[in-house]
Motif scaffolding. Structure first.
Motif, short mmCIF file in Angstrom:
data_model
loop_
_atom_site.label_atom_id
_atom_site.label_comp_id
_atom_site.label_asym_id
_atom_site.label_seq_id
_atom_site.Cartn_x
_atom_site.Cartn_y
_atom_site.Cartn_z
N GLN A 131 -0.79 -0.13 2.50
CA GLN A 131 -2.25 -0.27 2.45
C GLN A 131 -2.74 -1.03 3.67
N GLY A 132 -3.79 -0.48 4.31
CA GLY A 132 -4.44 -1.18 5.42
C GLY A 132 -5.78 -1.71 4.92
N GLY A 133 -6.87 -1.07 5.33
CA GLY A 133 -8.21 -1.52 4.93
C GLY A 133 -8.65 -0.98 3.60
N ASN A 134 -7.85 -0.07 3.00
CA ASN A 134 -8.19 0.55 1.71
C ASN A 134 -9.52 1.29 1.76
N THR A 135 -9.79 1.96 2.88
CA THR A 135 -11.04 2.75 2.98
C THR A 135 -10.78 4.24 2.80
N SER A 136 -9.59 4.59 2.35
CA SER A 136 -9.25 6.00 2.17
C SER A 136 -10.31 6.71 1.34
N MET A 137 -10.65 7.92 1.75
CA MET A 137 -11.63 8.74 1.02
C MET A 137 -10.94 9.63 -0.01
N VAL A 138 -9.58 9.56 -0.08
CA VAL A 138 -8.87 10.49 -0.96
C VAL A 138 -7.90 9.77 -1.90
N SER A 150 -2.03 6.79 10.09
CA SER A 150 -1.39 7.48 8.97
C SER A 150 -2.26 8.58 8.38
N THR A 151 -3.57 8.54 8.67
CA THR A 151 -4.44 9.64 8.22
C THR A 151 -4.84 10.55 9.39
N ASN A 152 -4.30 10.28 10.58
CA ASN A 152 -4.76 11.00 11.78
C ASN A 152 -6.29 11.06 11.77
N ALA A 153 -6.92 9.89 11.74
CA ALA A 153 -8.37 9.82 11.58
C ALA A 153 -9.11 10.51 12.74
N GLY A 154 -10.33 10.93 12.42
CA GLY A 154 -11.17 11.60 13.41
C GLY A 154 -12.35 10.71 13.77
N GLY A 155 -13.53 10.99 13.18
CA GLY A 155 -14.70 10.16 13.47
C GLY A 155 -15.62 10.84 14.45
N ALA A 189 1.02 11.21 8.17
CA ALA A 189 1.97 11.31 7.03
C ALA A 189 1.50 10.53 5.81
N GLU A 190 0.40 9.80 5.93
CA GLU A 190 -0.21 9.09 4.79
C GLU A 190 0.79 8.15 4.09
N GLY A 191 1.66 7.54 4.89
CA GLY A 191 2.59 6.56 4.32
C GLY A 191 3.68 7.17 3.48
N THR A 192 3.87 8.47 3.53
CA THR A 192 4.90 9.11 2.68
C THR A 192 6.26 9.19 3.36
N GLU A 197 -0.61 -4.27 16.37
CA GLU A 197 0.06 -4.18 15.09
C GLU A 197 -0.80 -3.35 14.12
N ALA A 198 -0.13 -2.87 13.08
CA ALA A 198 -0.79 -1.90 12.20
C ALA A 198 -2.01 -2.45 11.48
N GLY A 199 -2.03 -3.78 11.24
CA GLY A 199 -3.14 -4.34 10.47
C GLY A 199 -4.37 -4.71 11.29
N GLY A 208 7.26 6.62 5.83
CA GLY A 208 7.63 5.33 6.39
C GLY A 208 6.37 4.52 6.63
N ILE A 209 6.56 3.32 7.17
CA ILE A 209 5.42 2.42 7.36
C ILE A 209 5.24 2.14 8.83
N VAL A 210 4.07 2.47 9.34
CA VAL A 210 3.77 2.20 10.74
C VAL A 210 3.54 0.69 10.87
N SER A 234 -14.13 6.09 16.73
CA SER A 234 -15.00 5.25 15.93
C SER A 234 -15.41 5.97 14.66
N LEU A 235 -15.64 5.20 13.62
CA LEU A 235 -16.10 5.77 12.35
C LEU A 235 -16.81 4.68 11.53
N GLY A 236 -17.51 5.13 10.50
CA GLY A 236 -18.35 4.22 9.72
C GLY A 236 -17.59 3.05 9.11
N ALA A 237 -16.28 3.24 8.84
CA ALA A 237 -15.50 2.18 8.20
C ALA A 237 -14.81 1.28 9.24
N LYS A 238 -15.34 1.25 10.46
CA LYS A 238 -14.63 0.54 11.55
C LYS A 238 -14.45 -0.97 11.29
P1 FAD Z 1 -6.00 2.84 3.92
O1 FAD Z 1 -7.15 3.37 3.18
O2 FAD Z 1 -5.50 1.52 3.51
O3 FAD Z 1 -4.81 3.88 3.84
C1 FAD Z 1 -5.00 5.23 4.16
C2 FAD Z 1 -3.67 5.98 4.02
O4 FAD Z 1 -2.76 5.53 5.03
C3 FAD Z 1 -2.95 5.73 2.70
O5 FAD Z 1 -2.22 6.87 2.38
C4 FAD Z 1 -2.01 4.57 3.01
O6 FAD Z 1 -0.90 4.54 2.15
C5 FAD Z 1 -1.62 4.89 4.43
N1 FAD Z 1 -1.35 3.72 5.26
C6 FAD Z 1 -2.19 2.68 5.56
N2 FAD Z 1 -1.61 1.86 6.45
C7 FAD Z 1 -0.38 2.38 6.71
C8 FAD Z 1 0.70 2.00 7.55
N3 FAD Z 1 0.63 0.91 8.30
N4 FAD Z 1 1.81 2.78 7.57
C9 FAD Z 1 1.90 3.90 6.82
N5 FAD Z 1 0.91 4.30 6.01
C10 FAD Z 1 -0.21 3.56 5.96
N6 FAD Z 1 -12.12 9.03 8.26
C11 FAD Z 1 -12.20 9.84 9.33
O7 FAD Z 1 -11.21 10.45 9.72
N7 FAD Z 1 -13.40 10.02 9.99
C12 FAD Z 1 -14.52 9.38 9.63
O8 FAD Z 1 -15.58 9.57 10.22
C13 FAD Z 1 -14.44 8.48 8.53
N8 FAD Z 1 -15.53 7.76 8.16
C14 FAD Z 1 -15.43 6.92 7.10
C15 FAD Z 1 -16.57 6.20 6.73
C16 FAD Z 1 -16.52 5.34 5.66
C17 FAD Z 1 -17.74 4.55 5.27
C18 FAD Z 1 -15.32 5.22 4.90
C19 FAD Z 1 -15.23 4.29 3.72
C20 FAD Z 1 -14.19 5.93 5.26
C21 FAD Z 1 -14.24 6.79 6.36
N9 FAD Z 1 -13.12 7.52 6.75
C22 FAD Z 1 -13.20 8.35 7.84
C23 FAD Z 1 -11.86 7.42 6.00
C24 FAD Z 1 -11.00 6.19 6.36
O9 FAD Z 1 -11.72 5.20 6.97
C25 FAD Z 1 -9.86 6.57 7.26
O10 FAD Z 1 -9.03 7.45 6.53
C26 FAD Z 1 -9.03 5.40 7.79
O11 FAD Z 1 -8.09 5.96 8.66
C27 FAD Z 1 -8.27 4.61 6.75
O12 FAD Z 1 -7.84 3.37 7.30
P2 FAD Z 1 -7.41 2.17 6.34
O13 FAD Z 1 -6.80 1.10 7.14
O14 FAD Z 1 -8.51 1.78 5.46
O15 FAD Z 1 -6.25 2.89 5.49
#
Ligand code: FAD
Ligand code: MLT
Ligand code: ZN
Length: 480
Positions: A70-77, A148-153, A201-204, A112-114, A206-208, A134-138
């Motif tokens: 778990q990082g910021g726990n902002t996952s949308m899924v 781990s989510t290959n985020a976009g933004g 890989a969504e943490g499935t 570092e990952a955090g 290993g841990i970054v 950049s994204l709203g949850a920055k």
């Molecule tokens: P978490 O929610 O803590 O974890 C996300 C996933 O990654 C989980 O499966 C977790 O197990 C895994 N994980 C976390 N840290 C690690 C690690 N160190 N090693 C291995 N696995 C790990 N996403 C976009 O792509 N684009 C957007 O524009 C976007 N906008 C957002 C706006 C808002 C307001 C919110 C709430 C979310 C948004 N998101 C967006 C989704 C989210 O912010 C991203 O998915 C972000 O990458 C998650 O980061 P996190 O640290 O909160 O991860």
């Protein structure tokens, strides 16, 4: 709850600071941002170093204890929410939050990952550079979660997703071994690319624990514009016209229907609409004028002036932000849409992509088909049109008394219906948020046997005991 947990063993590795067992302190980390899932966990492990983290994973592996990174726990899924049966522990990266180095000559940062995304933004800016994602949850999302989510933004159009911004990775694999891949090698053909396998890989697997990330030069001059438009077709035509006239200076191009902007105006305090009249569709555009310096703004104004008289694009109105504060206000509208949607009561949310040129038709035809099929619903979208990715949202009929009951009964049917439309259009049911728990069954239902076979084989090879983020991403046997 898991029995016979080696809590004292974890405490010996982590010290008192690195383990949380009080349920009041654990509670805020047990559900997801959208509030769809409620998990349980007997402890949160919070290592401060990669070595401590590796020792925790080894101990967990010995005892067969599943871990949920778990990082910021902002996952949308629901990706970072532990299972409801309490069988797993949360492994939080939040204490591993140092920026180990910023190298301005190589344009790289080792984090570092955090590390929280906005903290990296600030550090890069202080060094005269930028991290261009950049994204709203920055303010909460971490580098490990973003990888781990290959985020976009909102900057993917110009800079790509996380996959293209990671030059090196350090990770702890499910047996507790440390993969040391931080060296930023431009060329490296030692077979399978473990770095790319861990990204998304969504943490499935290993841990970054850390990453080497690309930086780009700071923007010295910029401009932010808001356009009121007739349709998503006008938005894509506007993007193409701007690209043709101005070249590759578009840093962000976000499109929003009137409805989500209306929710922001209604629910987010101190929001002012950029235009006198809210148009049916809106585009927010960020221009990087660094290369044209002081004269850039005049050139931009001239180009936008020409476009206002182009009768192939239906432009209702347009405004360029007069100063940085106004530019920030425009972006705040876009970035607070998820928060405003949450305040308005969550819709059924889809994070979809189709080929870019097909997206405007898809946005309108899918909304029409959906509202015709499910009486009283409304459907609308916003997002990253220039990447062929929008957030398509379907709302319950306004007069429904039991909204959550309706979401339960009709939700699954609507999910299937919209996802079938996406697949028929050659698209993806998850463009940027990942699969987590919320889309796992749909991934199973809609994937080819080849995709499912490969996903399961990779998971089994790297995590044979299934201790890494169980229940996420990989469809269950009953789901595919
Ligand atoms: P978490 O929610 O803590 O974890 C996300 C996933 O990654 C989980 O499966 C977790 O197990 C895994 N994980 C976390 N840290 C690690 C690690 N160190 N090693 C291995 N696995 C790990 N996403 C976009 O792509 N684009 C957007 O524009 C976007 N906008 C957002 C706006 C808002 C307001 C919110 C709430 C979310 C948004 N998101 C967006 C989704 C989210 O912010 C991203 O998915 C972000 O990458 C998650 O980061 P996190 O640290 O909160 O991860
Ligand atoms: C966004 O683009 O705002 C995010 O991906 C979150 C959402 O789905 O609303
Ligand atoms: Zn998005």
């Amino acid at each position: 709850m898991a029995h016979n947990l080696p809590i004292e063993g974890f405490r010996r590795i982590l010290g008192d600071k690195g383990i949380t067992i009080e349920q009041d302190d654990i509670a805020p980390w047990l559900n997801d941002w959208r509030g769809h899932y409620q998990g349980a966990a007997a402890a949160i492990l919070s290592p401060a170093t990669t070595k401590e983290l590796a020792a925790c994973v080894r101990l967990a592996a010995e005892h067969g204890i599943p871990l949920v990174p778990q990082g910021g726990n902002t996952s949308m899924v629901g990706g970072a929410t532990p299972p409801a049966d309490g069988s797993a522990l949360i492994l939080s990266l939040r204490r591993m939050n140092s920026i180990r180095a910023i190298d301005t000559s190589a344009n790289q940062a080792v984090c570092e990952a955090g590390v929280i995304l906005s903290v990296l933004h600030d550090a890069a800016e202080a060094a005269g550079r930028r991290f261009p994602l950049s994204l709203g949850a920055k303010g909460s999302a971490t580098i490990g979660g973003l990888i781990s989510t290959n985020a976009g933004g909102t900057q993917v159009l110009r800079h790509g997703t996380m996959r293209g911004l990671v030059d090196g990775i350090e990770a702890v694999l499910p047996d507790g071994s440390i993969y040391e891949g931080l060296a930023p090698l431009k060329k490296d053909n030692r077979g399978y690319d473990l770095k790319q396998l861990l990204i998304g890989a969504e943490g499935t697997l290993g841990i970054v624990t850390a990453a080497t990330l690309k930086l780009v030069p700071a923007i010295t001059h910029s401009a932010t514009a808001w356009f009121g438009l007739g349709s998503p077709h006008d938005a894509l035509a506007l993007l193409r016209a701007l690209e043709a006239r101005l070249g590759p200076i578009i840093e962000g191009f976000e499109v929003m229907a009137a409805e989500p902007v209306g929710y922001v105006i209604e629910h987010v305090p101190n929001t002012r609409a950029p235009l006198a009249q809210l148009a049916p569709w809106n585009a927010l555009i960020e221009f990087d004028l660094s290369n044209s310096g002081e004269g850039g703004r005049a050139q931009l104004e001239a180009a936008l002036g020409d476009l206002m008289t182009d009768d192939t694009i239906q432009i209702h109105d347009a405004v360029i932000a007069q100063n940085e504060a106004q530019a920030r206000d425009f972006w705040r509208i876009r970035e607070t849409i998820p928060e405003a949607e949450r305040a308005a009561g969550f819709p059924i949310a889809f994070d979809i992509s189709v080929p870019i040129n097909a997206m405007p038709d898809f946005m309108l035809s899918a909304a029409e088909a959906c509202t015709a099929r499910f009486a009283g619903t409304t459907a609308t979208s916003y997002g990253h049109l220039g990447d062929g990715n929008v957030h398509f949202h379907v709302r319950a009929p306004a007069d429904i008394a039991d909204r959550s009951g309706w979401l339960k009964t009709s939700g699954e049917e609507i999910r299937h219906y919209v996802h079938d439309l996406v697949v028929a259009a050659g698209g993806s049911i998850s463009a940027e948020h990942g699969i987590g728990q919320s889309k796992r069954a749909e991934l199973g239902r809609l994937s080819s046997p080849a995709r499912i076979m490969a996903l399961r084989a990779i998971k089994a090879a790297l995590d044979p005991h299934g201790i890494m983020n169980p229940g996420k991403l990989i469809p269950l046997a009953s789901e595919a």
